[in-house]
Structure formats: C-alpha cells, structure tokens
Scaffold this active site. Structure first.
Site, PDB file in Angstrom:
ATOM      1  N   GLU A   1     -16.105   3.106  -0.075  1.00  0.00           N
ATOM      2  CA  GLU A   1     -15.908   2.821   1.354  1.00  0.00           C
ATOM      3  C   GLU A   1     -16.671   3.905   2.113  1.00  0.00           C
ATOM      4  O   GLU A   1     -16.184   5.025   2.289  1.00  0.00           O
ATOM      5  CB  GLU A   1     -14.416   2.830   1.689  1.00  0.00           C
ATOM      6  CG  GLU A   1     -14.108   2.406   3.123  1.00  0.00           C
ATOM      7  CD  GLU A   1     -14.142   3.568   4.111  1.00  0.00           C
ATOM      8  OE1 GLU A   1     -15.119   3.650   4.892  1.00  0.00           O
ATOM      9  OE2 GLU A   1     -13.208   4.386   4.084  1.00  0.00           O
TER      10      GLU A   1
ATOM     11  N   ASP B   1      -8.612  -3.131   9.079  1.00  0.00           N
ATOM     12  CA  ASP B   1      -8.519  -2.186  10.189  1.00  0.00           C
ATOM     13  C   ASP B   1      -9.196  -2.693  11.465  1.00  0.00           C
ATOM     14  O   ASP B   1      -9.101  -2.041  12.510  1.00  0.00           O
ATOM     15  CB  ASP B   1      -9.162  -0.850   9.804  1.00  0.00           C
ATOM     16  CG  ASP B   1      -8.241   0.010   8.942  1.00  0.00           C
ATOM     17  OD1 ASP B   1      -7.007  -0.130   9.061  1.00  0.00           O
ATOM     18  OD2 ASP B   1      -8.757   0.819   8.152  1.00  0.00           O
TER      19      ASP B   1
ATOM     20  N   ASP C   1     -11.009   4.388  -0.630  1.00  0.00           N
ATOM     21  CA  ASP C   1     -11.009   4.527   0.817  1.00  0.00           C
ATOM     22  C   ASP C   1     -11.422   5.947   1.197  1.00  0.00           C
ATOM     23  O   ASP C   1     -11.002   6.920   0.568  1.00  0.00           O
ATOM     24  CB  ASP C   1      -9.603   4.220   1.345  1.00  0.00           C
ATOM     25  CG  ASP C   1      -9.564   4.085   2.852  1.00  0.00           C
ATOM     26  OD1 ASP C   1     -10.372   3.332   3.398  1.00  0.00           O
ATOM     27  OD2 ASP C   1      -8.710   4.750   3.471  1.00  0.00           O
TER      28      ASP C   1
END
Length: 523
Positions: A345, A398, A297
């Site tokens: 990501e 998200d 991430d």
C-alpha cells in the site's frame, strides 16, 4: 506473484447479509463466493479479520494473530449441536443495512460464552479432539492472547498498560495465578478462536476450490492495547511504566493542518533486527494461513515513518525516522521464498526510497482511480500512466463510494476532467470507474461492492477522522441482481481478467456446494 490479469471485489465479511446483526461465515458467505465465481472474479479482498475494540476499527485489533468472534456463524453452532435454535429465535431485531456493534456486544458475546460453558457436555468427541489439537497447534500465540483478553474482561476493558504492575510487567507468579483465577474466561476465548479459524478456513477452502483467492490486510503498526504489545514490550518504544514514549502518525498535509496522530506504539527495529525479525516472520506466516495474498497497509513506513512524542496532542511536532528497509524483506524472502505474495500500500507521501524498496522485491503497488483527476494528464493515477505490476481500485474502504465521490466529494475540476477522460456524461460514474480499472493495463483490478451497486456516500465504509459511524455498512441479498452479475461477468471476460481462460480450466464446473463445504476447514 504470478503475472496474470485478475479482478476481484473488496468486501469485508461484516458487510455480508445475515439474520443476526452482522455478516458472518454462514451460508450467505458461501453464496457470496458463488457470486464471485459466477462473475469470474478471482479475488475477494477483506479488511483485517482480527478482534476489534473501541471504535470497532479492524485496523486497531487486540491481536495480529487472533480472529474476530463477531464473525462466527451461530447457525453453524446450532448445526453442530453446540447451541439451541431457540437462542437464535430470541435474538433482537437487528437492522439489516448496518452493524449495531453495541447490540452485538450485549447479545452475541454472552451467547458465545454460553456455548463455551456447555461445550464439554454438548460437543462430540470429534469436536473436542479438534479443539484440543487447535489449542496445541496454536499455543505460541493463543495462550498469551486468551489470557490477555481474560484480564481485559477482569479489568472492565482497561488497556493492559493500566493494569497493576505485576500483570503489566508479566511477573511469572502473577501470570500463573491469573491463569488459574480466570480459567473459565480463558477457555471461552480459546473456543471462540477455534470456532473462528474452523469456519474461516472452511470458507477459504471453498473459495479456493472455485479459483477465488483471498486478499487479506496487515496494518503495519499494532494497537497499543494489544496482546502483541503486552507480550513483546522490549520490541516497542515503552518506558519503565510500559507507556509509549513515541507513537505513529502522519505529518500535516493538504488534508489536515495538524496531521494524523494514530497513537500506535513504534517498533524498536534495532531489537527486532537482533532476533532476525522473529515477530514479523511469525506475523506474516500467520497471515498467509488466513489469506492467499496480503496487503501491507502503510508500506511506506518500512522505508521511513513519522515519529511523534507520545506527549503531543497532534502530529505536527514529529520527525521522519528511517525504517528497516530492504533488510527486513531480505529476511522475509529468505524465510518465505523469493515470490512474496505481498501487496504494497504505497499511497500518501511517497519518496524515492519507498518506490525503490517496493520495486526491489517486485511488490505490486496500488492505484486509485478516484485520485486521478485533480491535476492533468501527467497524474500517476491515470490509467495511461500505469505499468503492469499494480493493483488498480476504483476506490477503497477509506474513500467515498465512487458515486458519492462524483456527486459530492469531487471538485468541479475533477468531475470535468473525469468526464473528458472517459468520454462520458457522468450518469453512470461508478461503473465508468470500475470499467476503467478493468480496461487498464494493471495486472489486478478491484472494486468495492458499493461501486458495483452504484451506492452513494451513505454506504461509505470509513471516513478517516470520524469518531463513530464507521465500519457498519451491510448489503442486502436482493441488491445482487442478475443484471449486475451479467454486467460484471461480461466486462471481466471482455477485458481478459479471468485467469482460468489462460490456464485452460472450466470454472463453471465449480466445486462442492457451500453446504457440503461449510465447517470442513482443518485447523
């Protein structure tokens, strides 16, 4: 990673059904793997599996190595003779559609402490031997983590940089005394970790036997209140009182005039370089024990990250600072091999150096279809602009659900462009995005389960910036219908996303049953 077309589903284990307030590694998890195999999905993507603290976010964990005890199957403990069924029969009336973390904290964690208290008397010699072997084999992180958690318990949950200085600074005499004083609590946390690893690795082995790989998640930064920061203070920007001097965030943008102030401590990359990024190598090795592939991430932080003085209340007064870049990944590749099972990501404000770093190591990036319709045909998230080495998502944890996006979140321009692009009237918008991902040239397509179930914004997993109400969504078994299974299986085969077709294997032969596999993982 191999150049095969695959597809999968994003679902955190906490969202699985089950009787005791939260998804766990019980029989429902094995049924979930069976559904993935039945529908020819070869990937199950999860969020970070570490223990969570305030806010219940899996991205703010107490450890990069430990597992979340909430995920332990209590039914399995009864099966092993470590817990009486009567204890489960007396459980509170938990909601079916969401996780009540507060109720779990006051019921499940004390129940696990009870299991620890009686373990020596109730466990078989075989189980005691397994536990001892686990503790010996994982001592490099387990000893520090379990002491850290025991001390948090003793300090009523206070962050470690608020403890008295001898413990904060890990003075040897204070640490030795704490290990003696808090021996029972340390044992409890060790047992929780053994149970977590035992059950998760058994479930992972069952998934792998049915040609389902696990995609995990590594947040680039760690929580300030973590065993990682407490045991490695020299590798973070901390002052003499062990308070952070600078913290992580992202700068102001279209979505937020003040940016996002995450508050994570920032790495001393110069110190890490001197020991050849030892902590990062350990972290990735540990992740690849739990998962088959890992998504990192905020990958852009390796090229450059937003540094904010810790005294600031917003992220406005920050600066871009150069990250370790290719040097870190050269070391990772030297340690782990050329073909890194890592997903980048690469969302947000992406600069050429981020793309160069990603492509230099042949790491797949991410495409989000919900992002594709705000501009025009040149948008990089539109399928006709993809290349193969990407993972395409209808949406992520998200984002709003795809049906919620179409009905509520999207602008009228986005809805209009979406309808024209996919030649649809929008009545089945979530499936349109899912099928758009499956059709695309991207090697991998993943959809959140909420999109396959055509759920609205009420099923959203996380709303960034919202203080509470996140991470709690769960599905019910009856929502997984035969129609859904057939629709997904047919689309997966139609668009060539079952890699076993090309490997010449018969997935329908299956593996052992979930009951046979359950609890069999070696740790």
């Amino acid at each position: 990673m191999e150049d095969l077309r695959r597809s999968g589903i994003l679902l955190h284990p906490t969202s699985l059904p089950g009787a005791y307030g939260i998804g766990s590694f019980n029989q429902d998890a094995y049924h979930w793997v069976d559904f993935l195999a039945e529908t020819r999905q070869s990937l199950w993507q999860v969020l970070p599996l570490g223990p969570t603290g305030y806010g219940d976010s899996p991205y703010q964990s107490f450890s990069s190595f430990a597992g979340n005890p909430y995920l332990i199957s209590l039914e399995e403990l009864v099966h092993l003779g470590l817990l009486d069924q009567q204890a489960l029969d007396a459980s509170p009336a938990f909601p079916r559609d969401r996780v009540d973390f507060g109720a779990l904290y006051t019921w499940k964690l004390p129940l696990l402490r009870h299991v620890a208290d009686e373990f020596s008397a109730r466990a078989s010699a075989k189980l005691r031997g397994e536990f001892d072997a686990f503790c010996a084999g994982n001592a490099d992180w387990l000893e520090d983590f379990t002491l850290f958690m025991a001390l948090k318990d003793a300090h009523n949950g206070a962050a470690w940089n608020q403890w008295e200085m001898p413990l904060r600074s890990r003075q040897p005499d204070a640490i030795d005394a704490a290990r003696t004083t808090h021996a029972a609590a340390i044992f409890n946390h060790k047992l929780n970790q053994w149970l977590f690893y035992r059950q998760w690795l058994a479930l992972k082995a069952y998934a792998n036997a049915q040609d389902v790989q696990i995609v995990g998640d590594i947040p680039i930064f760690v929580a300030m209140d973590s065993s990682d920061a407490w045991t490695n203070p020299s590798e973070f920007f901390l002052d003499d009182e062990f308070q952070p001097t600078v913290v992580a965030g992202v700068p102001p943008d279209y979505f937020s005039a003040t940016g996002q102030l995450w508050g994570n401590p920032l790495y001393r990359w110069d110190v890490m370089q001197q020991n050849r990024y030892r902590w990062w190598i350990r972290r990735i090795r540990a992740a690849l024990r739990l998962y088959d592939r890992v998504r990192i991430d905020h990958f852009r932080g390796f090229a450059g990250y937003w540094e904010v003085p810790a005294s600031e209340e917003t992220a406005v007064k920050g600066q871009w600072v150069k990250g370790p870049g290719a040097q870190l990944f050269e070391v990772i590749r030297a340690e782990l091999g050329d073909d890194l099972p890592i997903i980048a990501e690469d969302l947000g404000e992406i600069t050429p150096d981020v793309i160069e770093l990603r492509d230099r190591f042949n790491l797949p990036g991410m495409k989000i279809l919900q992002f594709a319709f705000s501009t025009d045909a040149s948008d990089k998230f539109l399928p006709h602009n993809f290349t193969r080495n990407f993972i395409v998502y209808s949406g992520t944890h998200d984002n709003d659900t795809s049906w919620g996006w179409y009905r509520t979140t999207a602008t009228e321009h986005e809805r209009d462009f979406f309808r024209r692009y996919f030649r649809t009237d929008g009545h089945d918008a979530a499936w349109t995005l899912v099928e758009g991902a499956l059709r695309s040239v991207a090697n991998t397509a993943i959809a959140p389960l909420q999109d396959l179930l055509n759920l609205g914004g009420e099923a959203r997993m996380n709303l960034p910036g919202r203080a509470s109400g996140n991470w709690s969504w769960r599905f019910a078994p009856e929502q997984i219908t035969g129609h859904l299974a057939e629709r997904l299986r047919e689309a997966t085969l139609t668009f060539g996303r079952d890699p076993q077709i090309f490997a010449g294997k018969d997935r329908e032969a299956g593996g052992q049953s979930g009951q046979d596999q359950k609890g069999a993982g070696a740790v």
